[in-house]
Write a protein that holds these residues in place. Structure first.
Motif, PDB file in Angstrom:
ATOM      1  N   ALA A 111     -35.305 -26.881 -50.502  1.00 59.00           N
ATOM      2  CA  ALA A 111     -33.921 -27.182 -50.143  1.00 59.00           C
ATOM      3  C   ALA A 111     -33.555 -26.476 -48.850  1.00 59.00           C
ATOM      4  O   ALA A 111     -34.191 -25.481 -48.481  1.00 59.00           O
ATOM      5  CB  ALA A 111     -32.962 -26.755 -51.253  1.00 59.00           C
ATOM      6  N   ALA A 112     -32.534 -27.000 -48.177  1.00 60.66           N
ATOM      7  CA  ALA A 112     -32.066 -26.382 -46.943  1.00 60.66           C
ATOM      8  C   ALA A 112     -30.563 -26.574 -46.813  1.00 60.66           C
ATOM      9  O   ALA A 112     -29.981 -27.495 -47.402  1.00 60.66           O
ATOM     10  CB  ALA A 112     -32.772 -26.973 -45.723  1.00 60.66           C
ATOM     11  N   VAL A 113     -29.961 -25.691 -46.031  1.00 64.17           N
ATOM     12  CA  VAL A 113     -28.512 -25.765 -45.794  1.00 64.17           C
ATOM     13  C   VAL A 113     -28.257 -25.420 -44.337  1.00 64.17           C
ATOM     14  O   VAL A 113     -28.877 -24.523 -43.767  1.00 64.17           O
ATOM     15  CB  VAL A 113     -27.758 -24.816 -46.748  1.00 64.17           C
ATOM     16  CG1 VAL A 113     -28.192 -23.370 -46.590  1.00 64.17           C
ATOM     17  CG2 VAL A 113     -26.249 -24.939 -46.572  1.00 64.17           C
ATOM     18  N   THR A 114     -27.332 -26.161 -43.721  1.00 61.40           N
ATOM     19  CA  THR A 114     -27.012 -25.914 -42.321  1.00 61.40           C
ATOM     20  C   THR A 114     -26.263 -24.598 -42.153  1.00 61.40           C
ATOM     21  O   THR A 114     -25.797 -24.000 -43.129  1.00 61.40           O
ATOM     22  CB  THR A 114     -26.176 -27.057 -41.750  1.00 61.40           C
ATOM     23  OG1 THR A 114     -25.024 -27.251 -42.591  1.00 61.40           O
ATOM     24  CG2 THR A 114     -26.976 -28.345 -41.683  1.00 61.40           C
ATOM     25  N   TRP A 115     -26.117 -24.167 -40.910  1.00 60.28           N
ATOM     26  CA  TRP A 115     -25.554 -22.854 -40.630  1.00 60.28           C
ATOM     27  C   TRP A 115     -24.154 -22.686 -41.210  1.00 60.28           C
ATOM     28  O   TRP A 115     -23.780 -21.597 -41.639  1.00 60.28           O
ATOM     29  CB  TRP A 115     -25.520 -22.615 -39.118  1.00 60.28           C
ATOM     30  CG  TRP A 115     -24.558 -23.512 -38.387  1.00 60.28           C
ATOM     31  CD1 TRP A 115     -24.802 -24.766 -37.895  1.00 60.28           C
ATOM     32  CD2 TRP A 115     -23.183 -23.238 -38.089  1.00 60.28           C
ATOM     33  NE1 TRP A 115     -23.675 -25.279 -37.316  1.00 60.28           N
ATOM     34  CE2 TRP A 115     -22.664 -24.357 -37.414  1.00 60.28           C
ATOM     35  CE3 TRP A 115     -22.345 -22.150 -38.319  1.00 60.28           C
ATOM     36  CZ2 TRP A 115     -21.351 -24.416 -36.968  1.00 60.28           C
ATOM     37  CZ3 TRP A 115     -21.030 -22.214 -37.875  1.00 60.28           C
ATOM     38  CH2 TRP A 115     -20.540 -23.336 -37.206  1.00 60.28           C
ATOM     39  N   SER A 116     -23.383 -23.766 -41.254  1.00 58.47           N
ATOM     40  CA  SER A 116     -22.013 -23.681 -41.753  1.00 58.47           C
ATOM     41  C   SER A 116     -21.923 -23.886 -43.252  1.00 58.47           C
ATOM     42  O   SER A 116     -20.881 -23.647 -43.866  1.00 58.47           O
ATOM     43  CB  SER A 116     -21.143 -24.735 -41.068  1.00 58.47           C
ATOM     44  OG  SER A 116     -21.555 -26.031 -41.467  1.00 58.47           O
ATOM     45  N   GLY A 117     -23.002 -24.360 -43.839  1.00 59.30           N
ATOM     46  CA  GLY A 117     -22.960 -24.721 -45.252  1.00 59.30           C
ATOM     47  C   GLY A 117     -22.451 -26.123 -45.486  1.00 59.30           C
ATOM     48  O   GLY A 117     -22.350 -26.571 -46.622  1.00 59.30           O
ATOM     49  N   GLY A 118     -22.175 -26.829 -44.393  1.00 58.80           N
ATOM     50  CA  GLY A 118     -21.567 -28.138 -44.529  1.00 58.80           C
ATOM     51  C   GLY A 118     -22.496 -29.235 -44.995  1.00 58.80           C
ATOM     52  O   GLY A 118     -22.051 -30.237 -45.556  1.00 58.80           O
ATOM     53  N   ARG A 119     -23.756 -29.064 -44.741  1.00 62.02           N
ATOM     54  CA  ARG A 119     -24.732 -30.084 -45.157  1.00 62.02           C
ATOM     55  C   ARG A 119     -25.908 -29.426 -45.840  1.00 62.02           C
ATOM     56  O   ARG A 119     -26.346 -28.345 -45.453  1.00 62.02           O
ATOM     57  CB  ARG A 119     -25.207 -30.904 -43.959  1.00 62.02           C
ATOM     58  CG  ARG A 119     -24.128 -31.768 -43.353  1.00 62.02           C
ATOM     59  CD  ARG A 119     -24.695 -32.769 -42.377  1.00 62.02           C
ATOM     60  NE  ARG A 119     -23.657 -33.613 -41.797  1.00 62.02           N
ATOM     61  CZ  ARG A 119     -23.886 -34.641 -41.004  1.00 62.02           C
ATOM     62  NH1 ARG A 119     -25.135 -34.961 -40.691  1.00 62.02           N
ATOM     63  NH2 ARG A 119     -22.896 -35.345 -40.520  1.00 62.02           N
ATOM     64  N   THR A 120     -26.414 -30.108 -46.848  1.00 57.15           N
ATOM     65  CA  THR A 120     -27.584 -29.634 -47.563  1.00 57.15           C
ATOM     66  C   THR A 120     -28.562 -30.785 -47.742  1.00 57.15           C
ATOM     67  O   THR A 120     -28.209 -31.953 -47.608  1.00 57.15           O
ATOM     68  CB  THR A 120     -27.210 -29.069 -48.944  1.00 57.15           C
ATOM     69  OG1 THR A 120     -26.662 -30.123 -49.752  1.00 57.15           O
ATOM     70  CG2 THR A 120     -26.188 -27.946 -48.838  1.00 57.15           C
ATOM     71  N   ASP A 121     -29.781 -30.418 -48.063  1.00 59.76           N
ATOM     72  CA  ASP A 121     -30.817 -31.398 -48.367  1.00 59.76           C
ATOM     73  C   ASP A 121     -31.774 -30.748 -49.337  1.00 59.76           C
ATOM     74  O   ASP A 121     -31.896 -29.513 -49.364  1.00 59.76           O
ATOM     75  CB  ASP A 121     -31.550 -31.835 -47.106  1.00 59.76           C
ATOM     76  CG  ASP A 121     -32.429 -33.052 -47.343  1.00 59.76           C
ATOM     77  OD1 ASP A 121     -33.344 -33.300 -46.520  1.00 59.76           O
ATOM     78  OD2 ASP A 121     -32.222 -33.757 -48.357  1.00 59.76           O
ATOM     79  N   CYS A 122     -32.408 -31.554 -50.158  1.00 55.43           N
ATOM     80  CA  CYS A 122     -33.394 -30.996 -51.066  1.00 55.43           C
ATOM     81  C   CYS A 122     -34.492 -32.016 -51.329  1.00 55.43           C
ATOM     82  O   CYS A 122     -34.338 -33.207 -51.082  1.00 55.43           O
ATOM     83  CB  CYS A 122     -32.747 -30.544 -52.369  1.00 55.43           C
ATOM     84  SG  CYS A 122     -31.940 -31.839 -53.283  1.00 55.43           S
ATOM     85  N   ALA A 123     -35.581 -31.509 -51.837  1.00 58.09           N
ATOM     86  CA  ALA A 123     -36.725 -32.356 -52.154  1.00 58.09           C
ATOM     87  C   ALA A 123     -36.387 -33.277 -53.322  1.00 58.09           C
ATOM     88  O   ALA A 123     -35.579 -32.928 -54.194  1.00 58.09           O
ATOM     89  CB  ALA A 123     -37.930 -31.487 -52.503  1.00 58.09           C
ATOM     90  N   ASP A 124     -37.000 -34.426 -53.330  1.00 59.02           N
ATOM     91  CA  ASP A 124     -36.747 -35.393 -54.403  1.00 59.02           C
ATOM     92  C   ASP A 124     -37.050 -34.799 -55.776  1.00 59.02           C
ATOM     93  O   ASP A 124     -36.380 -35.118 -56.760  1.00 59.02           O
ATOM     94  CB  ASP A 124     -37.590 -36.650 -54.194  1.00 59.02           C
ATOM     95  CG  ASP A 124     -37.096 -37.487 -53.024  1.00 59.02           C
ATOM     96  OD1 ASP A 124     -37.871 -38.338 -52.550  1.00 59.02           O
ATOM     97  OD2 ASP A 124     -35.942 -37.284 -52.582  1.00 59.02           O
TER      98      ASP A 124
END
Length: 123
Positions: free
Chosen positions: A48-61
């Protein structure tokens, strides 16, 4: 910059854990943060990852709908809430930081790695 991961442990399948990664020595709000994991005999993989502001995230399926990444820039800490854990989630979990204010939540490189924390899920 130092990254210190914590919160791992032994949990039964279906249980939950929350990992934390505390950063020191740098400007945390300038980092894109991510979690990776490595199971025995396997390559390290993105979780998983999160942008510097916390505004966007992503994660593995493989963890979507079960894991949530978040961050608190006031505390210089990124979190990984893991619910509905499965035995296949067993791995050493690492946090990583990329010096980037990219608005896409995906690391293209890791400028810093933390030491891992072991997560073991029993069936």
């Amino acid at each position: 910059v130092q990254l210190q991961a914590s919160g791992g442990g032994l949990v039964q399948a279906g249980g939950s854990l929350r990992l934390s990664c505390a950063a020191s020595g740098g400007t945390f709000s300038s980092y894109l943060m991510g979690w990776f994991r490595q199971a025995p005999g396997k390559e390290r993989e993105f979780v998983a990852a999160v942008t510097w502001s916390g505004g966007r995230t992503d994660c593995a399926d493989s963890v979507k709908g079960r894991f949530t990444i978040s961050r608190d820039n006031d505390k210089n800490t990124v979190y990984l809430q893991m619910n509905s854990l499965k035995p296949e989630d067993t791995a050493v979990y690492y946090c990583a930081a990329e010096i980037s204010r990219r608005i896409v939540a995906r690391l293209v490189r890791a400028d810093y790695w933390g030491k891992g924390t072991q997560v073991t899920v029993s069936s």
